[in-house]
Design a protein around this motif. Structure first.
Motif, short mmCIF file in Angstrom:
data_model
loop_
_atom_site.label_atom_id
_atom_site.label_comp_id
_atom_site.label_asym_id
_atom_site.label_seq_id
_atom_site.Cartn_x
_atom_site.Cartn_y
_atom_site.Cartn_z
N SER A 39 0.81 -1.22 0.00
CA SER A 39 0.00 0.00 0.00
C SER A 39 0.84 1.27 0.00
CB SER A 39 -0.91 0.02 1.23
OG SER A 39 -0.14 0.21 2.41
N GLY A 40 2.04 1.19 0.57
CA GLY A 40 2.86 2.39 0.71
C GLY A 40 2.40 3.28 1.86
N ARG A 41 1.34 2.89 2.52
CA ARG A 41 0.78 3.65 3.65
C ARG A 41 1.70 3.55 4.86
NH1 ARG A 41 -4.30 1.83 7.17
NH2 ARG A 41 -4.23 3.56 8.61
N VAL A 42 1.78 4.63 5.64
CA VAL A 42 2.57 4.62 6.87
C VAL A 42 1.69 4.12 8.01
CG1 VAL A 42 3.85 6.02 8.55
CG2 VAL A 42 4.09 6.46 6.10
N TYR A 43 2.21 3.15 8.75
CA TYR A 43 1.50 2.56 9.88
C TYR A 43 2.25 2.87 11.17
CZ TYR A 43 -1.07 -0.20 6.46
OH TYR A 43 -1.86 -0.59 5.42
N ARG A 44 1.52 2.91 12.27
CA ARG A 44 2.07 3.12 13.61
C ARG A 44 1.67 1.91 14.45
NH1 ARG A 44 3.21 8.46 14.96
NH2 ARG A 44 2.63 8.02 17.10
N THR A 45 2.66 1.14 14.90
CA THR A 45 2.38 -0.09 15.63
C THR A 45 3.06 -0.06 17.00
OG1 THR A 45 2.25 -1.29 13.54
CG2 THR A 45 2.53 -2.60 15.55
N PRO A 46 2.31 -0.13 18.10
CA PRO A 46 2.92 -0.23 19.43
C PRO A 46 3.64 -1.57 19.58
CG PRO A 46 0.60 0.41 19.59
CD PRO A 46 0.85 -0.05 18.17
N ASP A 67 2.82 -8.47 9.96
CA ASP A 67 2.95 -7.49 8.88
C ASP A 67 3.97 -6.41 9.20
OD1 ASP A 67 1.20 -8.59 7.02
OD2 ASP A 67 -0.55 -7.56 7.85
N TRP A 68 3.96 -5.90 10.43
CA TRP A 68 4.89 -4.80 10.73
C TRP A 68 6.33 -5.27 10.60
CZ3 TRP A 68 8.66 -4.30 14.40
CH2 TRP A 68 8.63 -5.16 15.50
N VAL A 69 6.62 -6.50 11.02
CA VAL A 69 7.99 -7.04 10.93
C VAL A 69 8.37 -7.20 9.46
CG1 VAL A 69 9.49 -8.99 11.49
CG2 VAL A 69 7.77 -8.22 13.15
N ARG A 70 7.49 -7.77 8.68
CA ARG A 70 7.77 -7.96 7.25
C ARG A 70 7.96 -6.61 6.55
NH1 ARG A 70 3.18 -11.81 5.34
NH2 ARG A 70 4.29 -11.62 3.39
N ASN A 71 7.19 -5.59 6.94
CA ASN A 71 7.35 -4.26 6.36
C ASN A 71 8.72 -3.66 6.69
OD1 ASN A 71 4.77 -4.35 5.30
ND2 ASN A 71 3.86 -3.12 6.93
N VAL A 72 9.12 -3.77 7.95
CA VAL A 72 10.40 -3.21 8.39
C VAL A 72 11.57 -3.93 7.70
CG1 VAL A 72 11.95 -2.95 10.38
CG2 VAL A 72 9.52 -2.35 10.59
N VAL A 73 11.51 -5.24 7.63
CA VAL A 73 12.58 -6.01 6.98
C VAL A 73 12.65 -5.66 5.49
CG1 VAL A 73 13.35 -8.34 6.34
CG2 VAL A 73 12.58 -7.86 8.68
N ALA A 74 11.50 -5.60 4.82
CA ALA A 74 11.48 -5.28 3.39
C ALA A 74 12.03 -3.88 3.11
CB ALA A 74 10.06 -5.41 2.85
N ALA A 75 11.75 -2.93 4.00
CA ALA A 75 12.20 -1.55 3.81
C ALA A 75 13.65 -1.35 4.26
CB ALA A 75 11.29 -0.60 4.57
N GLY A 76 14.17 -2.29 5.03
CA GLY A 76 15.54 -2.13 5.53
C GLY A 76 15.64 -1.22 6.74
N GLY A 77 14.50 -0.93 7.37
CA GLY A 77 14.52 -0.09 8.56
C GLY A 77 13.17 0.53 8.83
#
Length: 129
Positions: A39-46, A67-77
């Motif tokens: 989506s390219g959307r920015v998410y905020r996850t506690p 999802d948040w872990v996969r997003n962070v790994v895919a983005a490299g940070g």
């Protein structure tokens, strides 16, 4: 997965909204800001997150396939808001550690009771250069 997926879905809809205001300020908690892979959307996850030399370690209470872990790994940070400070983190690495040594001793039995053995390590080296 340590905590069942249906709990994650409930938390995403309800609990995260309640905890977000204080998670960015309390020790042992933070808000990870990450971009959706599709989506390219920015998410905020506690999350549960702890300082360690050279960066931070996050307890993967919903497992490494969240999802948040996969997003962070895919983005490299990602960015992390913790104790009122926003920090850019890079070099995400998923580690399996049944001893839970990267987290404070007081937290280890709690994470052990819910079966958390996976963690996400992130570097903050760019911040200090």
């Amino acid at each position: 997965m340590p905590i069942p997926g249906f709990v994650a879905r409930v938390n995403r809809v309800a609990t995260n909204k309640v905890t977000e205001p204080f998670a960015a300020r309390l020790p042992g908690f933070g808000i990870v800001l990450h971009r959706g892979r599709r989506s390219g959307r920015v998410y905020r996850t506690p999350i549960n997150v702890f300082r360690e030399p050279g960066g931070y370690v996050a307890a993967l209470t919903y497992g490494p396939e969240s999802d948040w872990v996969r997003n962070v790994v895919a983005a490299g940070g990602c960015d992390l808001v913790t104790r009122g400070e926003r920090i850019h983190l890079t070099d995400p690495r998923i580690v399996h550690d049944e001893t839970r040594r990267a987290v404070p001793a007081a937290v280890r039995p709690i994470l052990g009771a819910i079966g958390v053995n996976d963690f996400l390590r992130l570097s903050d080296r760019a911040r200090r250069e």
